[in-house]
Design an enzyme around this catalytic site. Structure first.
Site, short mmCIF file in Angstrom:
data_model
loop_
_atom_site.label_atom_id
_atom_site.label_comp_id
_atom_site.label_asym_id
_atom_site.label_seq_id
_atom_site.Cartn_x
_atom_site.Cartn_y
_atom_site.Cartn_z
N ARG A 90 -11.92 -47.58 -53.26
CA ARG A 90 -12.67 -48.02 -54.43
C ARG A 90 -11.75 -47.93 -55.65
O ARG A 90 -11.24 -46.86 -55.98
CB ARG A 90 -13.90 -47.14 -54.66
N ASP A 147 -14.57 -52.46 -58.68
CA ASP A 147 -15.87 -52.38 -59.34
C ASP A 147 -16.10 -53.54 -60.29
O ASP A 147 -17.25 -53.84 -60.65
CB ASP A 147 -15.97 -51.06 -60.13
N LEU A 206 -28.32 -46.25 -61.69
CA LEU A 206 -28.50 -45.12 -62.59
C LEU A 206 -28.02 -43.85 -61.90
O LEU A 206 -28.60 -43.41 -60.90
CB LEU A 206 -29.97 -44.97 -62.99
N ASP A 280 -27.14 -32.82 -65.52
CA ASP A 280 -27.92 -32.85 -64.28
C ASP A 280 -29.38 -33.17 -64.58
O ASP A 280 -30.08 -32.38 -65.24
CB ASP A 280 -27.81 -31.51 -63.56
N ILE A 326 -29.84 -41.13 -59.86
CA ILE A 326 -31.04 -41.02 -60.69
C ILE A 326 -32.05 -42.08 -60.28
O ILE A 326 -33.24 -41.80 -60.14
CB ILE A 326 -30.68 -41.17 -62.18
N ASN A 329 -33.72 -40.95 -57.00
CA ASN A 329 -34.27 -39.60 -56.82
C ASN A 329 -35.06 -39.06 -58.00
O ASN A 329 -35.48 -37.89 -57.96
CB ASN A 329 -33.13 -38.64 -56.49
#
Length: 376
Positions: A90, A147, A206, A280, A326, A329
């Site tokens: 990547r 990317d 996200l 977090d 994000i 989850n």
């Protein structure tokens, strides 16, 4: 025993190296793992998919090459006759030249190295992964997956900044990122929801890094990130869009040089800077600190705001797809974003798990097959 041809995907960063091993035939996942704490308290953690066997090894003070050497040794020690035919890497920035995955050559490496100033916190480490694999496993092919590539077809209207022509000709323009993730979303929609794949979809990647992509007929029409992976949405520890005048003000007022600004804008801003606590999201959601709630409100407000901008690019929106740590989850944040978009009317919402590694393996297999056919 006949060796099983395999593809290894690598995501090499400043402090971590994430890897997956796929069987070349059918892309069955064989092994997954990561090296964390590169340069400090380094450790390799991996799992063999078929048997469930786990590996945990300390690698004190390892750099990127030592980390990859440990990964290759781990694969050799715990495989079932796998033969790594290619490493798919990547690479964050492909600039204007690299509009699709390529087999790496010395000339490729030189061009990619010249792009390091555009992604100083990512590109040098991505390239260190390629350099290490070329030294440690010279018989394997190295494939670079970018990317930026999925956004390469943007119109000049979309990718230009309102700057003098000399600046634009020098490559100061919008490139966009998370393209491997968005390409996977487009592929999944084409296979599972062809009705939406041909429509107007806003995909929301996200995570600690965050962006949106306007997908129309499976192609990227616009995206929120710009010349660097700093623009657009607020992120875990990155500021997102920022008035350029604020940057020059901080340079003069606080005496920041470019390196100090990079550290603040990439590592101390975003959710971390807004909350004063952490980047977090799970911790912020659980916190009773009002600044944690403010940071999350700020995030959902700006995501919704940019969804509106992506809808403008396509003349409407048929579906909103969430992906990334994000996006997958944090259901409360998904609801908050959708609630802010209620004025758009009925818009279908989906969650599609990110799978950049499989997308990279698909590209590597295609390039290997094309190379074999060309040599025949």
């Amino acid at each position: 025993m006949t060796a099983t041809p395999a593809i290894a995907t690598l995501n090499t960063g400043s402090s971590s190296l994430k890897f997956r091993v796929f069987a070349r035939d059918g892309l069955e996942r064989l092994m997954a793992g990561k090296v964390t704490g590169i340069g400090t308290d380094c450790r390799l953690e991996a799992r063999v998919i078929e048997t469930g066997a786990t590996i945990s090894l300390p690698l004190s003070g390892a750099d990127q090459e030592a980390a990859l050497a440990a990964v290759i040794a781990c694969i050799d020690d715990h495989d079932d006759g796998w033969r790594i035919d290619a490493f798919a890497h990547r690479i964050v920035h492909g600039g204007a030249s690299f509009t699709g995955p390529v087999i790496v050559t010395p000339e490729t490496l030189a061009e990619l190295d010249a792009l390091c100033p555009l992604a100083p916190l990512h590109q040098p480490y991505n390239l260190a992964g390629i350099a290490a694999s070329r030294r440690l496993a010279p018989r394997a092919i190295d494939v670079a997956c970018f990317d930026t590539a999925f956004h390469a077809g943007h119109s000049e209207l979309v990718h230009s900044f309102a700057l003098p022509a000399a600046m634009r000709k020098a490559g100061v323009r919008r490139y966009g990122f998370h393209g491997i993730s968005y390409e996977w979303i487009a592929r999944v929609l084409a296979e599972q929801r062809p009705d939406l794949a041909q429509g107007r979809v806003v995909a929301a990647h996200l995570g600690n890094g965050a962006s949106l992509c306007a997908l129309q007929h499976g192609r990227s029409i616009d995206t929120t990130m710009g010349m660097s992976a700093l623009d657009g949405l607020p992120m875990g520890s990155r500021s997102g869009a920022l008035d350029a005048g604020a940057v020059t003000y901080m340079m003069r007022r606080f005496g920041f040089d470019a390196d100090a600004l990079d550290r603040m804008l990439y590592e101390e801003s975003g959710l971390k800077g807004l909350s004063g606590l952490t980047n977090d999201v799970a911790t912020l959601v659980a916190s009773e600190d009002p600044q944690a709630a403010f940071a999350l409100d700020y995030f959902t407000y700006h995501v919704a705001q940019y969804v509106g901008a992506m809808a403008v690019a396509m003349g409407g929106i048929d579906a909103l797809v969430f992906t990334g740590g994000i996006g997958e989850n944090a259901p409360g944040l998904r609801i908050a974003i959708r609630d802010r978009l209620g004025f758009l009317g009925s818009v279908e919402s989906l969650v599609i798990p990110a799978n950049e590694e499989r997308m990279m393996a698909i590209h590597a297999c295609a390039l290997l097959e094309a190379r074999t056919e060309a040599a025949a």
